[in-house]
Design an enzyme around this catalytic site. Structure first.
Site, mmCIF file in Angstrom:
data_model
loop_
_atom_site.group_PDB
_atom_site.id
_atom_site.type_symbol
_atom_site.label_atom_id
_atom_site.label_comp_id
_atom_site.label_asym_id
_atom_site.label_seq_id
_atom_site.Cartn_x
_atom_site.Cartn_y
_atom_site.Cartn_z
ATOM 1 N N GLU A 86 -6.469 17.689 2.721
ATOM 2 C CA GLU A 86 -7.600 16.753 2.077
ATOM 3 C C GLU A 86 -6.147 15.201 2.561
ATOM 4 O O GLU A 86 -7.091 14.605 2.976
ATOM 5 C CB GLU A 86 -8.323 16.767 1.409
ATOM 6 C CG GLU A 86 -9.232 17.354 0.803
ATOM 7 C CD GLU A 86 -9.947 17.586 2.300
ATOM 8 O OE1 GLU A 86 -10.750 16.917 1.903
ATOM 9 O OE2 GLU A 86 -10.285 18.616 2.702
ATOM 10 N N GLU B 219 0.756 5.943 0.330
ATOM 11 C CA GLU B 219 0.405 7.008 1.071
ATOM 12 C C GLU B 219 0.463 7.951 0.408
ATOM 13 O O GLU B 219 2.053 7.703 0.054
ATOM 14 C CB GLU B 219 0.522 7.099 2.526
ATOM 15 C CG GLU B 219 -0.171 5.912 3.683
ATOM 16 C CD GLU B 219 -1.801 5.898 3.028
ATOM 17 O OE1 GLU B 219 -2.528 7.021 2.614
ATOM 18 O OE2 GLU B 219 -2.206 5.352 3.840
ATOM 19 N N ASP C 291 0.487 -1.453 -0.345
ATOM 20 C CA ASP C 291 -0.055 -0.012 -0.052
ATOM 21 C C ASP C 291 0.887 1.301 0.126
ATOM 22 O O ASP C 291 1.811 1.196 0.715
ATOM 23 C CB ASP C 291 -0.625 0.141 1.126
ATOM 24 C CG ASP C 291 -2.175 1.506 0.547
ATOM 25 O OD1 ASP C 291 -2.563 1.180 0.324
ATOM 26 O OD2 ASP C 291 -1.625 2.047 1.866
#
Length: 308
Positions: free
Chosen positions: A56, A10, A8
């Site tokens: 965000e 970010e 994963d």
């Protein structure tokens, strides 16, 4: 021996069409699986993206510009990632997103390889859609479906999400008699159980992340009615999980200007912040907002050419 890697990432954000655009990777998390067993071998890389993190995106993963400023650049640690994933079956939830970011980084480095050249990529979203028709296939919902503990997932983090993905994948494919999706039915004959002694680490939460999250919850609570007022009495706004956020539900008057209504909302929010936060927490929040605004302005200066 079958070696798989749950992965994963970010990022600083994403463009409006979901592609990387000018955004960069800030964290990569990998979890090794060999012969359907989580080995305990992991890789976690934090990266200085050389650009600000969008607000965000920060609200999702809590990784700040301040935290990343002394981290290595992607090209300085890329060999560690390549060594970890090369030759594996790469399990990625919504692979198009993460692979798009990694391929962009390889291109920036002048590497003549793509992620799909290094490893066999499996999109676990597509897999889950075939195995769980009629269900939402985001990680949180799959954890519910397969009884995978996600209690420590207060914020997204690449390594934490990779660990959860590894468990979800093993649970989702555990005991399958067939992976031939042309068949009408997939049969499960056993429930996957987390190996004894394997624990998902609790992701540390900084004071800055905490106050930013609480302020966001307060903003949402202002417009969320939890109790309708009796005749002649105002309704109450707040949160369904804590009465700490209870306040009068403000409603715009018929002849009230938008600016005046926004001012009332702002005054109410400031009053609630003083009630909920300590003076120290208000200082941390003010500093976090200042850093975010400065990062946003610096980014606008760069992309709009406002400063040479």
């Amino acid at each position: 021996m079958k070696r798989q890697v749950a992965l994963d990432t970010e990022t600083t954000g994403k463009s409006d069409d979901g592609t990387p655009g000018e955004h960069r990777i800030i964290e990569v998390g990998c979890v090794e699986i060999i012969d359907r067993k989580v080995t305990g071998r992991t890789l976690q890389l934090y990266v200085n993206p050389e650009r600000p993190v969008d607000q965000e995106a920060f609200k999702v993963h809590g990784i700040s510009n301040e935290f990343l400023k002394d981290k290595p650049k992607f090209e300085e640690v890329a060999h560690e990632l390549i060594d970890f994933i090369r030759g594996s079956e790469l399990l990625i939830h919504n692979a198009k997103f993460d692979v798009g970011f990694m391929d962009q980084e390889w291109l920036r480095m002048g590497l003549n390889e793509k992620t799909s050249d290094m490893a066999h990529v499996v999109d676990t979203v597509s897999l889950a859609m075939k195995l769980c028709p009629g269900h939402q296939v985001n990680l949180d919902n799959l954890c519910k479906l397969y009884d995978v503990d996600r209690s420590s997932r207060t914020l997204h983090g690449a390594l934490l999400d990779a660990q959860i993905l590894a468990e979800v994948y093993l649970a989702m494919t555990g005991g399958q008699e067939s992976l031939n999706f042309s068949e009408e039915k997939v049969v499960f004959n056993e429930k996957w159980v987390r190996p004894e002694g394997i624990k998902i680490p609790v992701m540390p939460l900084s004071e800055e992340c905490h106050v930013v999250h609480m302020e966001k919850m307060l903003s949402l609570a202002q417009s969320h009615m939890i109790r309708k007022g009796d005749e002649g009495q105002p309704s109450i706004a707040g949160s369904d999980w804590s009465d700490e956020f209870d306040m009068e539900l403000l409603v715009k008057g018929e002849d009230e200007k938008k600016g005046d209504f926004k001012k009332r909302l702002s005054e109410q929010k400031n009053m609630m912040l003083e009630k909920i936060f300590t003076p120290q927490q208000r200082e941390v929040l003010a500093e976090a907002k200042k850093k975010d605004n400065e990062a946003q302005e610096a980014w606008l200066d760069r992309v709009l050419g406002r400063k040479k």
